[in-house]
Design a protein around this motif. Structure first.
Motif, short mmCIF file in Angstrom:
data_model
loop_
_atom_site.label_atom_id
_atom_site.label_comp_id
_atom_site.label_asym_id
_atom_site.label_seq_id
_atom_site.Cartn_x
_atom_site.Cartn_y
_atom_site.Cartn_z
N LEU A 31 0.82 -1.20 0.00
CA LEU A 31 0.00 0.00 0.00
C LEU A 31 0.86 1.26 0.00
CD1 LEU A 31 -2.90 1.00 0.05
CD2 LEU A 31 -2.84 0.93 2.54
N THR A 32 1.93 1.25 0.80
CA THR A 32 2.83 2.41 0.83
C THR A 32 3.52 2.60 -0.51
OG1 THR A 32 3.26 2.07 3.20
CG2 THR A 32 4.83 3.43 1.98
N ARG A 33 3.99 1.53 -1.09
CA ARG A 33 4.68 1.61 -2.38
C ARG A 33 3.75 2.16 -3.46
NH1 ARG A 33 5.31 -1.37 -7.00
NH2 ARG A 33 7.40 -1.32 -7.97
N SER A 34 2.54 1.63 -3.52
CA SER A 34 1.58 2.09 -4.53
C SER A 34 1.23 3.57 -4.33
CB SER A 34 0.32 1.24 -4.45
OG SER A 34 -0.68 1.72 -5.33
N GLY A 40 7.05 13.33 -0.62
CA GLY A 40 6.32 12.18 -1.14
C GLY A 40 5.52 11.42 -0.09
N LEU A 41 6.19 11.03 1.00
CA LEU A 41 5.56 10.15 1.98
C LEU A 41 4.44 10.84 2.75
CD1 LEU A 41 5.55 7.37 3.23
CD2 LEU A 41 7.29 8.13 4.85
N ARG A 42 4.63 12.09 3.12
CA ARG A 42 3.60 12.80 3.89
C ARG A 42 2.28 12.84 3.15
NH1 ARG A 42 5.38 18.42 6.34
NH2 ARG A 42 3.22 18.22 7.06
N ASN A 43 2.33 12.97 1.83
CA ASN A 43 1.11 13.04 1.04
C ASN A 43 0.61 11.66 0.61
OD1 ASN A 43 0.71 16.08 0.50
ND2 ASN A 43 2.87 15.75 0.05
N ALA A 44 1.37 10.63 0.93
CA ALA A 44 0.95 9.27 0.59
C ALA A 44 0.48 8.48 1.81
CB ALA A 44 2.11 8.52 -0.07
N LEU A 45 0.48 9.13 2.99
CA LEU A 45 0.19 8.42 4.23
C LEU A 45 -1.29 8.17 4.48
CD1 LEU A 45 2.62 9.77 6.98
CD2 LEU A 45 2.45 7.47 6.05
N LEU A 46 -2.18 8.91 3.85
CA LEU A 46 -3.59 8.79 4.18
C LEU A 46 -4.14 7.38 3.97
CD1 LEU A 46 -5.95 10.36 5.29
CD2 LEU A 46 -6.58 11.01 2.96
N PRO A 47 -3.95 6.75 2.80
CA PRO A 47 -4.43 5.36 2.66
C PRO A 47 -3.72 4.38 3.59
CG PRO A 47 -3.14 6.01 0.76
CD PRO A 47 -3.39 7.25 1.54
N VAL A 48 -2.44 4.64 3.88
CA VAL A 48 -1.70 3.77 4.80
C VAL A 48 -2.26 3.92 6.21
CG1 VAL A 48 0.58 3.21 5.72
CG2 VAL A 48 0.36 4.04 3.37
N MET A 75 -5.58 1.91 10.78
CA MET A 75 -6.70 2.05 11.70
C MET A 75 -7.69 0.89 11.56
SD MET A 75 -5.93 4.60 13.48
CE MET A 75 -7.46 4.71 14.41
N MET A 76 -7.88 0.41 10.34
CA MET A 76 -8.76 -0.73 10.14
C MET A 76 -8.19 -1.98 10.82
SD MET A 76 -11.29 0.52 8.59
CE MET A 76 -10.88 1.99 9.54
N ASN A 77 -6.89 -2.15 10.71
CA ASN A 77 -6.24 -3.27 11.38
C ASN A 77 -6.34 -3.16 12.89
OD1 ASN A 77 -5.45 -4.66 9.12
ND2 ASN A 77 -3.40 -3.82 9.05
N LEU A 78 -6.38 -1.93 13.38
CA LEU A 78 -6.48 -1.70 14.81
C LEU A 78 -7.71 -2.37 15.40
CD1 LEU A 78 -5.02 -0.14 17.09
CD2 LEU A 78 -6.58 1.76 16.65
N GLY A 79 -8.81 -2.37 14.62
CA GLY A 79 -10.03 -3.00 15.10
C GLY A 79 -10.11 -4.48 14.81
N THR A 80 -9.59 -4.89 13.66
CA THR A 80 -9.77 -6.28 13.22
C THR A 80 -8.72 -7.24 13.76
OG1 THR A 80 -8.53 -5.83 11.19
CG2 THR A 80 -10.91 -5.55 11.10
N ALA A 107 -10.40 7.18 12.89
CA ALA A 107 -9.73 7.50 11.63
C ALA A 107 -10.39 8.67 10.93
CB ALA A 107 -9.74 6.27 10.72
N ASP A 108 -11.72 8.69 10.93
CA ASP A 108 -12.45 9.76 10.27
C ASP A 108 -12.20 11.11 10.94
OD1 ASP A 108 -14.48 10.44 8.20
OD2 ASP A 108 -15.61 11.12 9.94
#
Length: 334
Positions: free
Chosen positions: A212-215, A244-252, A257-262, A313-314
């Motif tokens: 996900l980070t790479r993409s 680059g990374l600061r603007n790519a962090l949102l999907p990561v 956060m999803m993993n935090l619950g599951t 997350a929201d």
């Protein structure tokens, strides 16, 4: 009412509806599954000899008496009072057992998630910057392998090598039966029992963080502002991590956060392999024993964890990416 409060209210209503539907499904799933919970207490021969009244008495003692609707009402009342009934297998309040197991799972998944996220983000950003080069191809191949290998296989391999062959770490459990009796000795023993499960869970989940980070980084590095910054002679390190990374962090961040619950329930495989006394192991034991109260309590905790992670997350998106705040403001004003 301000636009912010109105939007927040609508969002809370949506989450409440999601939680209600999830709670209802949580109630129905154990009851729709095949099998008879009475078989955990009686063998088939004894069960056939019981009268209908005796069976009903046994079901009532487990909270399974009455019609499905009556059970559902009792179930909802129990949720409001944090009373999930008495565990069929353990004969103790389901809530007490769950709270006893929860700290062990949190101690396991906390470091594992952190290690997996940090490694996935760092290596993913490096790989994206070196796209199509030997480093990128090697890392991509390795991470895809980690992503494809089942977690239980990694755990069993670690046990065979580091526990059985080398004898460096314990093979199962969270604490040893025999200890030196000191607090420091107990902490050391717990830490040794955690090494292999944390390593297994980290390796099993690092692939998704990396990919996900790479993409996301590849998309971010192709933006005009990054090309302009590179043309100005900004150092490689600043270009990767500040632009680059600061603007790519949102999907990561969303994935984290999803993993935090599951992961509370998703650690069932790792906890089963290492006989670790956490929530995942408890869920497995409850399903095998057809322990309705315990299953409902664990499923509900996982559901609440996922919904809470979504809400967190929201609400925290603007702190990670100011563009999310600007987009929300434009939407509200429009």
């Amino acid at each position: 009412m301000s636009p912010n409060l109105s939007a927040l209210g609508k969002k809370m209503i949506q989450y409440a509806l999601v939680l209600f539907v999830a709670v209802t499904i949580n109630f129905l799933l154990p009851r729709l599954a095949p099998g008879d919970p009475l078989l955990y207490f009686f063998d088939e021969g004894t069960l056939k000899e019981l009268t209908a009244a005796q069976k009903q008495t046994a079901l009532d003692s487990m909270g399974l008496g009455g019609s499905l609707f009556e059970q559902y009402i009792v179930y909802l009342k129990g949720i409001l009072s944090f009373d999930f009934g008495v565990s069929i297998k353990y004969g103790l309040p389901a809530m007490d057992i769950m709270l006893e197991r929860l700290p062990w799972t949190l101690v396991l998944i906390g470091p594992a998630m952190l290690l997996s996220a940090l490694a996935g983000i760092a290596v993913g950003a490096f790989s994206a910057w070196n796209r199509s080069k030997a480093w990128d191809v090697s890392l991509l191949t390795g991470m895809l392998t980690f992503q494809a290998v089942p977690g239980f296989w990694i755990g069993m391999l670690f046990i065979a090598i580091f526990a059985v062959q080398l004898g460096w770490f314990p093979t199962y459990g969270a604490v040893s039966i025999v200890q030196d009796g000191t607090a420091l000795g107990w902490l050391k023993d717990v830490a040794l029992h955690l090494v292999l499960p944390i390593a297994t869970l980290s390796i099993a989940t690092v692939g998704s963080n990396y990919l996900l980070t790479r993409s996301s980084m590849l998309e971010s590095l192709g933006q005009d502002y990054v090309v302009m910054a590179e043309a100005k002679g900004i150092t490689k390190k600043r270009l990767i991590y500040n632009h680059g990374l600061r603007n790519a962090l949102l999907p990561v961040y969303t994935h984290f956060m999803m993993n935090l619950g599951t992961l509370i329930g998703g650690s069932v495989v790792v906890e089963t392999v290492f006989s670790y006394p956490g929530i995942g192991r408890l869920l497995y034991e409850s399903v095998v024993a057809r322990d309705f109260p315990m299953m409902q309590a664990v499923f509900l905790m996982i559901t609440v964890g996922v919904v809470a992670a979504n809400i967190l997350a929201d609400l925290s998106y603007p702190l990670i990416d100011p563009r999310a705040k600007s987009a929300r403001r434009i939407k509200e004003e429009g």
